[in-house]
Design a protein around this motif. Sequence first.
Motif, PDB file in Angstrom:
ATOM      1  N   VAL A 306     -20.903 -47.119 -17.368  1.00 50.58           N
ATOM      2  CA  VAL A 306     -22.194 -47.136 -18.067  1.00 50.58           C
ATOM      3  C   VAL A 306     -22.344 -45.869 -18.891  1.00 50.58           C
ATOM      4  O   VAL A 306     -22.203 -44.759 -18.358  1.00 50.58           O
ATOM      5  N   LEU A 323     -29.240 -53.942 -17.757  1.00 50.33           N
ATOM      6  CA  LEU A 323     -28.431 -53.865 -16.542  1.00 50.33           C
ATOM      7  C   LEU A 323     -29.265 -54.199 -15.313  1.00 50.33           C
ATOM      8  O   LEU A 323     -30.387 -53.723 -15.161  1.00 50.33           O
ATOM      9  N   ASP A 327     -25.163 -55.510 -11.218  1.00 49.08           N
ATOM     10  CA  ASP A 327     -24.131 -55.265 -12.227  1.00 49.08           C
ATOM     11  C   ASP A 327     -23.404 -53.945 -12.001  1.00 49.08           C
ATOM     12  O   ASP A 327     -22.324 -53.712 -12.559  1.00 49.08           O
TER      13      ASP A 327
END
Length: 453
Positions: A306, A323, A327
Amino acid sequence: MFEKVLIANRGEIAVRIIRACQELEIKTVAIYSEADKEALHVALADEAICIGPAKATDSYLNMHNILSAAVITGAQAIHPGFGFLAENSLFAEMCEECQITFIGPKAKTIDEMGNKVNARRLMIEAQVPVIPGSNGAIDSIEEAKKIAKKIGYPLMLKAAAGGGGKGIRKVMSEEELATHFSSAQKEALAAFGNGDMYIEKIIYPAKHIEVQILGDHFGHVIHLGERDCSLQRNNQKVLEEAPAHSLTDQLRQAIGETAIKAAKAVNYQNAGTIEFLVDEYNEFYFMEMNTRIQVEHPVTEMITGVDIVKWQLKIAANQPLLLKQKDIQLTGHAIECRLNAENPAFNFAPSPGTVSTLFLPSGCLGLRVDSAMYQGYTIPPFYDSMIAKIIVHGKTREEAILKMNRALLELVVEGVTTNQLFQIDLLTHPSVVKGEYDTSFLQTTFLPNWSSE
């Protein structure tokens, strides 16, 4: 999305933000002091504007000059990075008054969580476990002694508006409390303009575990796992890793859920970090919240995939956080070493100067160097001594340690003294390799036995 963002910072974090903006097709404005005219962030940005002399109070902390630069260049938003004005609620308010988006949480949130006494109260109300301590600010040494007797020694004396290790004293007895109270109060007043102090029980031995969170403007909050930041010198982090190898899956889940609860309690928006101490019995306690991006954010990016800075920009532009917690999968292990221009053999004295030779490690999967340094660059003496962050990712912690060791051995920086060898010795110490260390390890075990020779 914003068309143009001004970066109100310098060094590697300014470069990091500029790169994220470029990948989102956002134009960037760099600000710089007279001492940073040749800095990398100035060269990389689409525009650059000088905001004052070398002294930080006249440049990077000059709110009026920074806002004027944003207005003149037509920037729609300001990213403060970390340090300087990143957690300054007045600056966030001034941005709002100028109809410029502050890329971070609301000024009210910065105020609420920036004052550690107030943050403790809010967390208690949210049923988040906090370290035993005083219920509010302490007005006098007499009051401090009364509370200390109730809590018991040893304890930590802390500045309510503190950060960066300033205004903090370890107190072992009533005599030491009398000695340290005044000096800590004066240091806090000079550093933060606020001399309020509070007391917390020392949790020892303990791990310093922090949880990265993201929250949008629609009430959606997730966490991106935790980092172990226990290797510290004078309350300043030296080496960080993620995930925290000492946590069980059950404890990891509990800390993550608690961090989300804490963030939701203050309606947190953007990127932030909830910091905890975890004791030898796996009990954890809230310490503080950092309402900004942190130096060590890359290790979290490495294990989650991320891009935290990009999400900062998207959230600030009022985009929903797409998100979900499911996830977020933590993959492998990441380590970050902070490379500083300093001399560990002489009490870590700063070592500014010109970088005559530079070779940064590279050439493998899972290696990243965040830096604003280049060959021929003159490191100014006016700012923080950190000149690079070396970050590695491996399938296992063992692989990450070996990869970091290789990277540090490959690194060449000449012209200035750095903590390179110090980091190698720390990383390869048997206790660190085994993961058997706590917040006191570097200061009380490693340094007394360490030699630069």
